[in-house]
Design an enzyme around this catalytic site. Structure first.
Site, PDB file in Angstrom:
ATOM      1  N   SER A 150       7.161   2.907  12.642  1.00  0.00           N
ATOM      2  CA  SER A 150       6.475   1.648  12.068  1.00  0.00           C
ATOM      3  C   SER A 150       5.063   1.667  11.983  1.00  0.00           C
ATOM      4  CB  SER A 150       6.861   0.686  13.353  1.00  0.00           C
ATOM      5  OG  SER A 150       6.059   1.033  14.378  1.00  0.00           O
ATOM      6  N   LYS A 151       4.610   0.584  11.721  1.00  0.00           N
ATOM      7  CA  LYS A 151       3.311   0.379  11.283  1.00  0.00           C
ATOM      8  C   LYS A 151       2.274   0.519  12.636  1.00  0.00           C
ATOM      9  CE  LYS A 151       1.964  -3.316   7.954  1.00  0.00           C
ATOM     10  NZ  LYS A 151       1.718  -4.520   7.775  1.00  0.00           N
ATOM     11  N   ARG A 152       2.892   0.326  13.804  1.00  0.00           N
ATOM     12  CA  ARG A 152       2.232   0.475  15.186  1.00  0.00           C
ATOM     13  C   ARG A 152       1.949   1.974  15.262  1.00  0.00           C
ATOM     14  NH1 ARG A 152       5.552  -1.353  18.892  1.00  0.00           N
ATOM     15  NH2 ARG A 152       6.340  -3.005  17.429  1.00  0.00           N
ATOM     16  N   TYR A 179       0.925  -1.171   0.126  1.00  0.00           N
ATOM     17  CA  TYR A 179       0.102  -0.142   0.042  1.00  0.00           C
ATOM     18  C   TYR A 179       0.785   1.319   0.073  1.00  0.00           C
ATOM     19  CZ  TYR A 179       1.151  -0.773   4.674  1.00  0.00           C
ATOM     20  OH  TYR A 179       1.972  -0.883   5.994  1.00  0.00           O
TER      21      TYR A 179
END
Ligand code: GLU
Length: 461
Positions: A238-240, A13
């Site tokens: 990060s994703k978090r 994405y």
């Protein structure tokens, strides 16, 4: 004319780091009346997907970022790359290297054992023959000494010693496919890109790309390498932390205007201004003002901006946004009162949608704590007194109309406002929090107000 580009590799994405450099490139092109073009770097067939390209285009569409001209797909340009590789071979600026994988590994291992930098040793640089049975790779002749200076618009001149970072790197693999740094340089030139704004994780690729530019006799673009976005602990996002899919921001209820405003301020500033409309961004953005250090991602800031934009969004637009949440407000006759009330309270569209639902749906249960607190002795009489006022009054439209009736009950029964406010709130909304009651009643109307009061009395007495 300024021509900038966004050149994503469609391996997943679009994340906000990528979107930020896209936005910077877009703004800089628009500010200069130039062009912003899109190139999909889909040469890695194993890792690329059509869905990822679609996801990038969908995100652009949502945010209103329009690229100029057709999209360039690297996967469709093999012939072009082959032509330039041939040109370099013909000019003696590149050569076929027949070194076997085993030999290359051997050299690397020896270099590692000697604590040297691993690099190709130039064995086939001046080799004129061919080696039977080996498909050669093609290497470019890179300068092996001296320095390469990246004249960067953000970082200033960044100097690299050729012997520390370069070797004759591969520009085409044994199967003929060209490599990343080669195609980026060729495409940036052929697409007329003269200002490259990208993440500084690419800075170490730039000397290699400069080698390609120079070998092909192309003019260098101006480079701007943008520092990374960090989390509050100073680590790479990060994703978090929020480095998620841009479209997840839509799901979380952020508006395009707020997200773009948030992103433009991640690493760029203009005095101490925080709110920028798209027009202002286009007018004021200049990559020379990009900060030299990493920027810090801060969710509260995004929420604050989103709340600001929600407050300032016309109700018709808000109603359109809320359709995403299966709420059709276009026909709600009290839409204005509803949205005026809620846009002051919600940080996100998702929150706003939840609040709308809380108001317009008849409660089918009552929060136990709220019941205990609000439905005390005498509450039935108070609610009934209010209900009969509502019943006897046909013309009730505005919040103020309901407020007057509440005031009358308070005066007549000689009670404090809380004595009616609390039970009425729980009757209408099933809990003790929520927007102003007079607005709630104006929104749901006279009949529904009466229904909710009667439901609450029969369920709780
Ligand atoms: N395709 C690269 C990426 O997605 C960007 C290349 C560039 O901007 O030069 O990271």
């Amino acid at each position: 004319m300024v021509v900038t580009r966004f050149a994503p590799s469609p391996t997943g994405y679009l994340h906000i780091g990528g979107l930020r450099t896209a936005l910077f490139s877009y703004l800089w092109a628009k500010k200069n009346g130039g062009k912003f073009v899109l190139r999909i770097e889909d040469t890695d067939k194993a890792r690329n997907s059509q869905e990822a390209t679609q996801a990038i285009l969908e995100a652009f569409e949502w945010l209103g970022l329009k690229h100029d001209g057709d999209i360039t797909y690297q996967s469709q340009r093999d012939d072009i790359y082959a032509k330039y590789i041939q040109q370099l071979l013909d000019e003696g600026k590149a050569y076929r290297c027949y070194m076997s994988k085993e030999e290359l590994t051997q050299i690397r291992e020896t270099q590692m054992a000697n604590k040297e930098r691993t690099k190709y040793n130039g064995k086939y640089r001046d080799f004129k023959g061919t080696v039977e049975g080996v498909e050669p790779v093609i290497r470019i002749k890179a300068p092996l000494s001296g320095e390469i200076i990246v004249r960067d618009g953000v970082k200033g001149d960044v100097s690299f010693q050729s012997e520390d970072i370069l070797d004759d790197f591969v520009i085409a693999r044994a199967d003929g496919t060209p490599t990343y740094n080669f195609v980026v340089a060729v495409d940036d030139h052929l697409m007329g890109i003269n200002e490259v704004i990208r993440g500084d994780d690419h800075l170490s690729n730039t000397p290699k790309q400069i080698v390609v530019y120079e070998a092909l006799g192309f003019d260098l673009p101006k480079f701007y390498h943008v520092p990374m976005i960090h989390n509050s602990a100073g680590k790479k996002l990060s994703k978090r932390d929020g480095a998620t899919d841009v479209m997840a921001y839509k799901e979380m209820g952020y508006t395009p205007a707020a997200l773009l405003n948030f992103l433009v301020r991640l690493g760029w500033s203009y005095s101490d201004q925080e709110i920028f409309s798209m027009d202002e961004m286009m007018e004021l953005f200049d990559p020379k003002d990009i900060n030299k250090s990493a920027s810090i991602y801060n969710t509260e800031k995004l929420d604050w901006l989103n709340a600001h934009y929600l407050k300032n969004t016309p109700n018709t637009t808000l109603a359109q946004f809320l359709e995403e949440y299966d709420l059709v407000l276009a026909s709600h006759d009290k839409k204005e009162i509803l949205l005026d009330e809620l846009k002051e309270r919600a940080k996100t569209l998702k929150e706003m949608a939840a609040l709308v639902k809380e108001i317009i749906h008849t409660p089918n249960s009552y929060d136990a704590k709220a019941v205990k607190k609000a439905f005390k002795e005498g509450f039935v009489d108070i609610l009934n007194a209010f209900a009969s006022k509502v019943e006897s009054c046909q013309e009730l439209h505005l919040p103020n109309d309901y407020h007057h009736l509440m005031q009358e009950v308070v005066d007549e029964l000689e009670i404090g406002f809380g004595k009616i406010g609390q039970p009425l709130r729980v009757a209408l909304l099933g809990k003790l929090s929520g927007p102003g009651l007079d607005s709630v009643m104006a929104i749901i109307g006279r009949e529904e107000t009466l229904l909710r009061i009667h439901n609450a009395i029969s369920a709780n007495s």
